[in-house]
Design an enzyme around this catalytic site. Structure first.
Site, PDB file in Angstrom:
ATOM      1  N   ASP A   1     -32.002  14.226  12.286  1.00 49.85           N
ATOM      2  CA  ASP A   1     -30.783  14.566  13.007  1.00 49.85           C
ATOM      3  C   ASP A   1     -31.305  15.221  14.384  1.00 49.85           C
ATOM      4  O   ASP A   1     -31.870  16.126  14.018  1.00 49.85           O
ATOM      5  CB  ASP A   1     -30.404  15.780  12.311  1.00 49.85           C
TER       6      ASP A   1
ATOM      7  N   ARG B   1     -26.546   4.773  10.058  1.00 51.04           N
ATOM      8  CA  ARG B   1     -26.756   6.408  10.970  1.00 51.04           C
ATOM      9  C   ARG B   1     -27.495   5.839  11.764  1.00 51.04           C
ATOM     10  O   ARG B   1     -28.552   6.809  11.773  1.00 51.04           O
ATOM     11  CB  ARG B   1     -26.710   7.292  10.361  1.00 51.04           C
TER      12      ARG B   1
END
Length: 447
Positions: free
Chosen positions: A268, A321
């Site tokens: 991330d 994602r």
């Protein structure tokens, strides 16, 4: 002791109630001379090439390329890794990972299990019994002694799993199959970091929390990503492999009708991180893969930041994602996205709040009957640029296909900016072969 040997002072690291006495002795000159052990000398002193994505803007990304010989380290376990970071501080440093570093380990580098973190009588069996919806209900999140015990156990594990990376660092894998298992590398509030040639596997949460109010049927929520770039700038992540290793999401049990999810993301980029290039990596066999911006409410920190380039990466059998974008100017080109028959799939690109995604010249390999309209997913009202992409060898207008297939989530075209920081842009028809040959750990080269 020979002059070429240097001793790093003993460092006491407290991990919950355990104190680890650490000492590292590194043959610095040998560490510099031996290259990566794969016959490609010099990758540890490589710098980001000029013009290679957002990390090449507003200065350069050099990591520890200018490290003096006394700031070159070879580490073989978590204790040595932390000792090297602490010894060098923010000075330019090269930290070479040799072998397998376990995040969940004792002072000798021996792996330890979830039971070693359990506090105040916590066991999964007791937790399941206490918060079974038939007993606890579905209106409130867990509270009380067993939830307190879970939180205390999780706190102890976090002290072992999270490893902070300082500024001016090159962290590079050397030798055969350099691997980090069960650790979450935190590039947090720092600058000028290079991470290359490492297998990152299975950063798992021993103590997921049950939340019956999450979604329609409740969910298990976990912590830890293999790698997090948080509020940092000038970061180059290159030629690594990210996966769940021997603990894939597909093999997890179900409790209360929901998968017992022990993984969060693979990688991330969040909370005001900026100027990041992600190149030639493999990200595979995972659910929640990559967030760029982690909250619609983070505009104060993220707006004008989160400038990220993704190129020549392989995303294989990732459910969603890849990435999901909020706020940032993200340039995603020449990546290969693979979805095999039977693998869980939700979407590839998530279009989030104030995102400015440019997704061009990528290749998608999908099974027969795959719904191409799901490649894009609209989460918020934002526009994107998505030209020159190929699905199974055919040029495909991803926005038009999405809007035709999901008319209730209409996307508009035009990200509002044009990327200029690109090296060679390959034709999407050659991207699958090129990425297959060159992406991932063990394939890095010196500049």
């Amino acid at each position: 002791m020979p002059a070429r040997m240097r001793n790093v002072r003993a460092i006491a690291v407290v991990m919950g109630c355990a104190s680890l006495a650490l000492a590292v002795s590194v043959p610095a000159q040998a560490a510099h001379a031996h290259g990566n052990g794969n016959g490609h000398k010099g990758i540890e002193r490589a710098v980001l090439p000029e013009g290679d994505g957002w990390a090449a803007a507003e200065g350069s990304t050099t990591g520890g390329a200018n490290a003096t010989p006394d700031h070159v380290y070879t580490v073989t376990n978590r204790a040595e890794l932390i000792a090297a970071f602490r010894d060098a501080g923010d000075a330019p440093k090269i930290v070479r990972i040799a072998g397998t570093v376990h995040g969940n380990s004792d002072a000798n580098g021996t792996p330890i299990g979830c039971e070693d973190y359990q506090q105040d009588g916590y066991t999964l069996e007791k937790y399941l019994a206490a918060y079974d919806p038939a007993v606890w209900g579905t209106e409130e999140v867990p509270s009380g002694p067993l939830e307190d015990a879970r939180a205390a156990s999780a706190k102890l594990q976090a002290a072992a799993v999270n490893v902070n990376v300082p500024s001016n660092t090159t962290l590079v894998g050397v030798g055969e199959n350099p691997t980090v298992i069960g650790a979450s590398l935190q590039v947090k509030g720092v600058s000028n970091v290079i991470i290359r040639n490492i297998n990152f596997e299975d950063t798992y949460d021993c103590f997921p929390q049950w939340d019956p109010t999450d979604g329609d049927n409740g969910a298990w929520n976990s912590e830890y990503d293999n790698l997090v770039v948080y509020g940092s700038d000038h970061v180059w992540v290159d030629h690594n492999t990210f996966s769940d290793g021997d603990r894939p999401d597909a093999g997890q049990p179900y409790y209360f009708g929901q998968v017992y999810q022990q993984h969060d993301g693979l990688f991330d980029i969040v909370r005001g991180a900026d100027l990041v290039t992600v190149s030639w990596n493999v990200l595979k066999d995972h659910d929640k893969t990559m967030l760029i911006g982690n909250s619609d409410k983070a505009g104060d920190t993220d707006r004008g930041k989160l400038r990220v380039t993704l190129h020549h990466n392989l995303f294989k059998d990732v459910k969603e994602r890849a990435p999901r974008v909020r706020f940032g100017q993200v340039d995603s080109y020449n990546n290969h996205f693979v979805a095999t028959r039977g693998a869980a799939y939700g979407y590839t690109y998530g279009i989030g709040a104030e995102s400015h995604l440019v997704a061009e010249h990528n290749a998608f390999t999908v099974p027969k009957g795959f719904d191409k309209a799901t490649i894009l997913k609209k989460w918020s009202e934002s526009s994107l640029t998505a030209g020159g992409n190929y699905v199974n060898g055919r040029k495909t207008d991803l926005i038009a296909v999405h809007n035709a297939g999901v008319p209730t989530e209409h996307l508009t075209e035009g990200a509002g900016w044009t990327p200029t920081l690109r090296t060679k842009v390959n034709h999407p028809l050659v991207v699958p072969v090129l990425v297959g040959l060159k992406a991932g750990a063990g394939k890095a080269r010196a500049n």
